[in-house]
Structure formats: C-alpha cells, structure tokens
Design an enzyme around this catalytic site. Structure first.
Site, PDB file in Angstrom:
ATOM      1  N   SER A  27       0.777  -1.177  -0.049  1.00 23.63           N
ATOM      2  CA  SER A  27      -0.044  -0.023   0.109  1.00 23.63           C
ATOM      3  C   SER A  27       0.864   1.261   0.032  1.00 23.63           C
ATOM      4  O   SER A  27       0.290   2.321  -0.078  1.00 23.63           O
ATOM      5  CB  SER A  27      -0.928  -0.100   1.265  1.00 23.63           C
ATOM      6  OG  SER A  27      -0.217  -0.031   2.318  1.00 23.63           O
ATOM      7  N   ASN A 114      -2.150  -2.718  13.053  1.00 23.70           N
ATOM      8  CA  ASN A 114      -3.513  -2.307  13.090  1.00 23.70           C
ATOM      9  C   ASN A 114      -3.754  -1.091  13.857  1.00 23.70           C
ATOM     10  O   ASN A 114      -4.885  -0.411  13.400  1.00 23.70           O
ATOM     11  CB  ASN A 114      -4.204  -3.658  13.573  1.00 23.70           C
ATOM     12  CG  ASN A 114      -3.840  -4.988  12.639  1.00 23.70           C
ATOM     13  OD1 ASN A 114      -3.306  -4.726  11.608  1.00 23.70           O
ATOM     14  ND2 ASN A 114      -4.163  -6.235  13.300  1.00 23.70           N
ATOM     15  N   THR A 159     -41.059  26.735  -8.885  1.00 25.64           N
ATOM     16  CA  THR A 159     -41.304  25.507  -8.717  1.00 25.64           C
ATOM     17  C   THR A 159     -41.560  24.478 -10.050  1.00 25.64           C
ATOM     18  O   THR A 159     -42.072  25.237 -11.062  1.00 25.64           O
ATOM     19  CB  THR A 159     -42.641  25.161  -7.759  1.00 25.64           C
ATOM     20  OG1 THR A 159     -43.793  25.566  -8.610  1.00 25.64           O
ATOM     21  CG2 THR A 159     -42.496  25.926  -6.495  1.00 25.64           C
ATOM     22  N   HIS A 160     -40.970  23.178 -10.158  1.00 25.39           N
ATOM     23  CA  HIS A 160     -40.909  22.677 -11.322  1.00 25.39           C
ATOM     24  C   HIS A 160     -40.187  23.540 -12.412  1.00 25.39           C
ATOM     25  O   HIS A 160     -40.407  23.332 -13.570  1.00 25.39           O
ATOM     26  CB  HIS A 160     -42.322  22.479 -11.816  1.00 25.39           C
ATOM     27  CG  HIS A 160     -43.333  21.844 -10.741  1.00 25.39           C
ATOM     28  ND1 HIS A 160     -43.539  20.273 -10.751  1.00 25.39           N
ATOM     29  CD2 HIS A 160     -43.842  22.538  -9.835  1.00 25.39           C
ATOM     30  CE1 HIS A 160     -44.312  20.392  -9.670  1.00 25.39           C
ATOM     31  NE2 HIS A 160     -44.697  21.433  -9.202  1.00 25.39           N
ATOM     32  N   SER A 281     -14.256  28.175 -25.873  1.00 23.02           N
ATOM     33  CA  SER A 281     -14.178  26.961 -26.654  1.00 23.02           C
ATOM     34  C   SER A 281     -13.322  27.246 -27.808  1.00 23.02           C
ATOM     35  O   SER A 281     -12.822  28.030 -28.340  1.00 23.02           O
ATOM     36  CB  SER A 281     -15.690  27.060 -27.398  1.00 23.02           C
ATOM     37  OG  SER A 281     -15.735  26.086 -28.591  1.00 23.02           O
ATOM     38  N   LYS A 287     -18.069  31.430 -27.266  1.00 23.22           N
ATOM     39  CA  LYS A 287     -18.648  30.866 -25.969  1.00 23.22           C
ATOM     40  C   LYS A 287     -17.635  31.169 -24.777  1.00 23.22           C
ATOM     41  O   LYS A 287     -16.688  31.634 -24.720  1.00 23.22           O
ATOM     42  CB  LYS A 287     -18.204  29.080 -26.008  1.00 23.22           C
ATOM     43  CG  LYS A 287     -19.213  28.693 -27.196  1.00 23.22           C
ATOM     44  CD  LYS A 287     -20.725  28.637 -26.855  1.00 23.22           C
ATOM     45  CE  LYS A 287     -20.961  27.850 -25.675  1.00 23.22           C
ATOM     46  NZ  LYS A 287     -20.603  26.227 -25.920  1.00 23.22           N
ATOM     47  N   ASN A 289     -17.817  29.415 -21.188  1.00 22.34           N
ATOM     48  CA  ASN A 289     -18.327  28.078 -20.665  1.00 22.34           C
ATOM     49  C   ASN A 289     -18.226  28.151 -18.864  1.00 22.34           C
ATOM     50  O   ASN A 289     -17.104  28.383 -18.423  1.00 22.34           O
ATOM     51  CB  ASN A 289     -17.855  26.958 -21.115  1.00 22.34           C
ATOM     52  CG  ASN A 289     -18.102  26.693 -22.535  1.00 22.34           C
ATOM     53  OD1 ASN A 289     -19.205  27.302 -23.150  1.00 22.34           O
ATOM     54  ND2 ASN A 289     -17.303  26.127 -23.127  1.00 22.34           N
ATOM     55  N   GLU A 294     -19.834  23.531 -13.531  1.00 18.77           N
ATOM     56  CA  GLU A 294     -20.096  22.175 -14.272  1.00 18.77           C
ATOM     57  C   GLU A 294     -19.271  21.128 -13.569  1.00 18.77           C
ATOM     58  O   GLU A 294     -19.638  19.909 -13.521  1.00 18.77           O
ATOM     59  CB  GLU A 294     -19.690  22.311 -15.654  1.00 18.77           C
ATOM     60  CG  GLU A 294     -20.920  22.996 -16.520  1.00 18.77           C
ATOM     61  CD  GLU A 294     -20.225  23.447 -17.825  1.00 18.77           C
ATOM     62  OE1 GLU A 294     -20.597  22.214 -18.703  1.00 18.77           O
ATOM     63  OE2 GLU A 294     -19.575  24.169 -18.158  1.00 18.77           O
ATOM     64  N   TYR A 321      -9.294  -6.820  12.652  1.00 19.78           N
ATOM     65  CA  TYR A 321      -8.852  -6.239  11.354  1.00 19.78           C
ATOM     66  C   TYR A 321      -8.776  -7.262  10.335  1.00 19.78           C
ATOM     67  O   TYR A 321      -8.476  -8.453  10.554  1.00 19.78           O
ATOM     68  CB  TYR A 321      -7.475  -5.804  11.731  1.00 19.78           C
ATOM     69  CG  TYR A 321      -6.823  -5.124  10.436  1.00 19.78           C
ATOM     70  CD1 TYR A 321      -6.880  -3.867   9.899  1.00 19.78           C
ATOM     71  CD2 TYR A 321      -5.960  -6.065   9.619  1.00 19.78           C
ATOM     72  CE1 TYR A 321      -6.220  -3.443   8.997  1.00 19.78           C
ATOM     73  CE2 TYR A 321      -5.402  -5.698   8.546  1.00 19.78           C
ATOM     74  CZ  TYR A 321      -5.622  -4.538   8.037  1.00 19.78           C
ATOM     75  OH  TYR A 321      -4.954  -4.143   6.951  1.00 19.78           O
ATOM     76  N   LYS A 329      -8.305   3.823   2.023  1.00 19.65           N
ATOM     77  CA  LYS A 329      -7.418   4.916   1.882  1.00 19.65           C
ATOM     78  C   LYS A 329      -7.785   5.660   0.608  1.00 19.65           C
ATOM     79  O   LYS A 329      -8.018   7.009   0.797  1.00 19.65           O
ATOM     80  CB  LYS A 329      -6.009   4.597   2.046  1.00 19.65           C
ATOM     81  CG  LYS A 329      -5.517   4.359   3.309  1.00 19.65           C
ATOM     82  CD  LYS A 329      -4.260   3.511   3.586  1.00 19.65           C
ATOM     83  CE  LYS A 329      -4.250   2.794   5.074  1.00 19.65           C
ATOM     84  NZ  LYS A 329      -5.357   1.562   5.032  1.00 19.65           N
TER      85      LYS A 329
HETATM   86  N1  ARG Z   1      -1.273  -1.221   5.248  1.00 27.26           N
HETATM   87  C1  ARG Z   1      -2.075  -1.718   6.165  1.00 27.26           C
HETATM   88  C2  ARG Z   1      -3.683  -1.118   6.038  1.00 27.26           C
HETATM   89  O1  ARG Z   1      -3.455  -0.084   5.263  1.00 27.26           O
HETATM   90  C3  ARG Z   1      -1.598  -1.618   7.528  1.00 27.26           C
HETATM   91  C4  ARG Z   1      -2.200  -2.599   8.393  1.00 27.26           C
HETATM   92  C5  ARG Z   1      -1.542  -3.892   8.058  1.00 27.26           C
HETATM   93  N2  ARG Z   1      -1.913  -5.028   9.149  1.00 27.26           N
HETATM   94  C6  ARG Z   1      -1.711  -6.322   8.860  1.00 27.26           C
HETATM   95  N3  ARG Z   1      -1.723  -6.966   9.959  1.00 27.26           N
HETATM   96  N4  ARG Z   1      -1.312  -6.573   7.822  1.00 27.26           N
HETATM   97  O2  ARG Z   1      -4.552  -1.580   6.341  1.00 27.26           O
END
Ligand code: ARG
Length: 467
Positions: A27, A114, A159-160, A281, A287, A289, A294, A321, A329
C-alpha cells in the site's frame, strides 16, 4: 532469510513472497500520504513507552531524533520508498533502524500496524476536517455577505422550474446557506467520533506491556482512548461518516452548480461569472463556459462512489482487522481532495457572482408571478380561496391571450373577473409589494432576509471553535 521476504515478519516464512503478491498487497504507493501522522503517532507512542519505563530515556530520544530526521527526508523528497517493505509504517520503521540501529526495533513494542494505521487515518482525518471546515466557513461567510447585499434584488422563484412567485436573490442565497449550515454541523459531528484514539489496541486484544493510553491520547490531542480494542482496530465507520457528509455536501453544491449554469445561459441571463472562473471553446469563439460549476456538479459522482466503496468494504467483515481495510485509503483521500477543491472553488466564486438585476426583475414580471398575491387579495376581501383561485386563473388566461402581465392590466380589465377588485389591487400586483408582504420568519421579504442573514452570521460564529 531471503532478501525478498519482508524483514518485519519474514521469520516464519520458508519462501519469499511472490513478486506479484508483494506488489498486489503493498500500500506504500498511496499510504505514504500518512507519513506525517505515522511519525506523529510513533513519537507519542515512544514518549509514552519511556514514561511507563518500557523504553529508557536515551532510547526514546534516539527514536524521536531519528523519526524527526526521517520527517525531514520525506519533506525534502529524499526518502526512498520501497514496495517490498509494503506500507508507510514498515518503510519508516526500517529507515529508523537503518539510522539508529537496534533501538529502532524497539519502537514497535506494545503496538501493531493495526492500531497504528487506525490511529494514522484518524489523525489524518482530523487535520483534513479542520482544513475543510475553514473552507466551508469561508464559503458560508461569503454567501451571507452576498445575501445581505442582494436582500432587495428581485428574481423569479421557481417550482418545477416554472415561474412561481417573486423572491429576493438574497433569500435564494440564504437557502443555499442553510444547506451548508447543516453540512457544517454534520462535519463537526463526524469530527467528534474521528477524534478517539485506537493506539494501544495493538493487533486486536490489547498488549501485555504496562502502557498508559491516556498519556498517548493526550499527547496526540485525542479526547479519549477507544473503549474496545477489537472495535478500534477494525471499524472504519468514521470514514463512512465523512464520505456521507461529503456526499450530502456535494449533492448540495451540485444543486447550486446547476443553478449557476442555468443562470449564466443566454436563456436565463440572471448572472455573470467573472472570466477567471470560465473557459472558452476551441471552435466557437463566442463561448464562455461555466466550467467550474459544471465540474463541481460532475465531481459529485465520484464522491458518491467513494461512499458506496467504503460501505461495501466494511460490510460483512468479521472482527477484527482484515486486510480489506487497506482499501479504505484511496477513496478517503480522493473524497478529501475533492471536497477541499470544490469548496475552494465555491468560496472563491460565490462572492464574485454578478447578478444582472434588470434581467432578473424582467423575468419575474413575466410569467404571472404575482397571481397568488391577487388570490390572497381577493381572500382578504372575503372571497373563498378556491373561488379566488378560479378568478385569478381566468385573469391569467386573459393575460396570456392579450400578452399582458396582471400588473399591466387596467382596473376595468381586472374587474371583468371580479367586481370586488379595486384600485388598491395594484399595490399587491407589484413585485416589490409581493415580496415585502411575505414578512415573517423564513419569508422572502427584504427585511426578513436582512434579519435572517444576521442570524446566519451569529450561527456561523457559534459553530466556530465548537470542535
Ligand atoms: N497497510 C495496512 C493497512 O492499510 C496496514 C495494516 C496492516 N496490518 C496487517 N496485519 N497486515 O491496513
């Protein structure tokens, strides 16, 4: 132990992690965004460990100095992130051990990734909520100021999407402001539940070391340690709450955007947006815009998507966990960035809205917007409302045929439909008379709009500092 096996947990493994699996489970490419909070959490943890005698003061100082240097390396872009080291936590810990040797390996005493990651995300969310709150405050403030300035400006209310009754532009802006006031409360409410500390829950059951979680919570500015270790390492409901706040906010901003887009069109012609918020544009030279509203309208979709992603991510997860949670994330980061940018766009743009008052006024005069006022006038003279409705309906039909607004008809013309109508009818048929008559709390009368704006400003001040 193989080089390709993660050093932090490689002990029980007899073969290296498959290269694809290492990349698939890593990650670090996205969670490095939590580095500052990860270091902040580690410094507090080490400080607490020394306070309770698990680390010596020298060990604590070595850890804190090392982490502070690493923070500098990250800020200067010198830090070498490594995918085999999986995530932000192990990257920083490995670098700490590189720098200070064996003491670095003591930092993880009494904690787990965790509780560490759950703490990092909460610290991150708290920081981001505060930035978002400041932008939301700036937007609300600008909106209230504009509403005060435009308390007397008359436009058609719809309204509408059909002309209904005249309203003041200030009243319309304060309707938007009310939506944002509720969003603001939702955000601060969410912050309360974000601001609770998981650290000390360790992997899932707590730790055998004599930790003092109150000390760590205080060092990190959390209101309290979490109550239950299984819950604290696993639930991401606070992230769901945030994206739910974000979805409702974006839904509101998309409604405002839609109106801004309509109003800048030649067909409505109610407002002008300064050129700096618009683009041209490449093919049609005439134009201009309204890209900013938007795009805000369009970005609503991705935020709803993140809410769905997080709800689905959490659904059916057994305690405690699970690796699923690593998927929290990216949706959360993107929701935070999108909300920040959309609020900034609006906070910059709203004070720069230039109403085209004549055009708004003309639009309110077309479309028989004072028809209800005529009915109310008849009721005040003793006609039952349903009969009054009928009389006005016939007057409008006549107006459509003769291409005249009610206020443009002569007294004789109006009297064809009811002999009760007298000269004083013209006071209620004007747009000014119509809006001024709605003179109660929540109504569109200019005096009410000014009073409402002042109450809105007080309510905004009262919320500030509430977190
Ligand atoms: N990269 C993990 C997460 O985002 C961190 C926690 C990982 N814990 C584990 N026991 N593998 O959740």
């Amino acid at each position: 132990m193989s080089q390709a096996t993660n050093q932090s947990w490689g002990g029980r493994f007899s073969e290296p992690t498959d290269a694809f699996v290492a990349r698939f489970t890593a990650s670090v490419n996205f969670d490095q965004r939590l580095a500052r909070q990860d270091i902040q959490g580690s410094i507090a943890h080490a400080t607490m460990l020394a306070r309770v005698g698990v680390l010596t003061e020298d060990e604590r100082d070595a850890i804190i100095n090392g982490l502070t240097e690493i923070q500098g390396e990250i800020e200067r872009g010198e830090f070498q992130w490594s995918v085999p080291l999986e995530d932000v936590h192990m990257n920083i810990e490995a670098r700490l051990t590189d720098k200070i040797g064996i003491t670095g390996k003591k930092l993880h005493t009494g904690r787990s990734r965790n509780d560490q990651v759950a703490t990092d995300i909460r610290l991150f969310m708290r920081d981001e909520i505060d930035v978002i709150e400041a932008e939301l405050t700036r937007l609300r403030d600008g909106m209230i100021t504009l509403a005060e300035r435009e308390a007397d400006t008359i436009m058609p209310g719809f309204t509408h999407l059909q002309t209904a009754q005249p309203v003041t532009f200030g009243h319309h802006l304060l309707a938007w402001q009310e939506m944002l006031a509720r969003d603001h409360e939702r955000l601060l409410d969410c912050r309360k539940r974000v601001n609770v500390m998981p650290l000390g829950s360790a992997a899932l059951a707590g730790t055998t070391y004599p930790i003092d979680r109150h000390v760590t919570a205080e060092l990190l500015g959390f209101v309290r340690p979490s109550e239950n270790s299984l819950d604290a390492v696993s639930d991401r409901d606070f992230a769901i709450e945030f994206t739910s706040f974000a979805s409702i906010l974006l839904m509101h901003l998309s409604r405002m955007s839609e109106e801004l887009v309509l109003w800048t069109s030649a067909q409505f012609n109610f407002i002008d947006l300064p050129d700096r918020f618009c683009t041209g544009s490449s093919i049609m030279p005439q134009k201009k815009n309204p890209d900013v509203p938007e795009l805000v309208r369009g970005k609503t979709g991705r935020v709803y998507g993140h809410l769905m992603a997080l709800l689905t991510l959490m659904k059916s997860q057994p305690l405690a966990y699970n690796k699923d949670n690593q998927e929290d994330k990216e949706p959360l980061f993107d929701a935070v960035d999108t909300v920040r940018d959309c609020l900034k766009a609006f906070a910059d743009m709203v004070p720069a809205i230039e109403p085209k008052k004549d055009s708004m006024y003309e639009a309110a005069r077309r479309g028989f917007s004072t028809a209800t006022d005529l009915a109310d006038y008849l009721v005040r003279k003793g006609v039952a409302f349903r009969d009054a409705h009928e009389i006005v309906g016939l007057s409008v039909a006549y107006g459509l045929k003769s291409k005249k607004d009610l206020s443009e008809m002569t007294l004789e013309e109006l009297q064809q439909f009811s002999a009760i109508i007298e000269q004083d009818v013209f006071e209620v048929l004007t747009l000014e008379g119509s809006v001024a008559a709605r003179n109660h709390i929540g109504g569109t009368a200019p005096d009410q709009v000014r009073a409402a704006a002042s109450r809105a400003r007080d309510a905004l001040k009262a919320l500030q500092g509430a977190s």
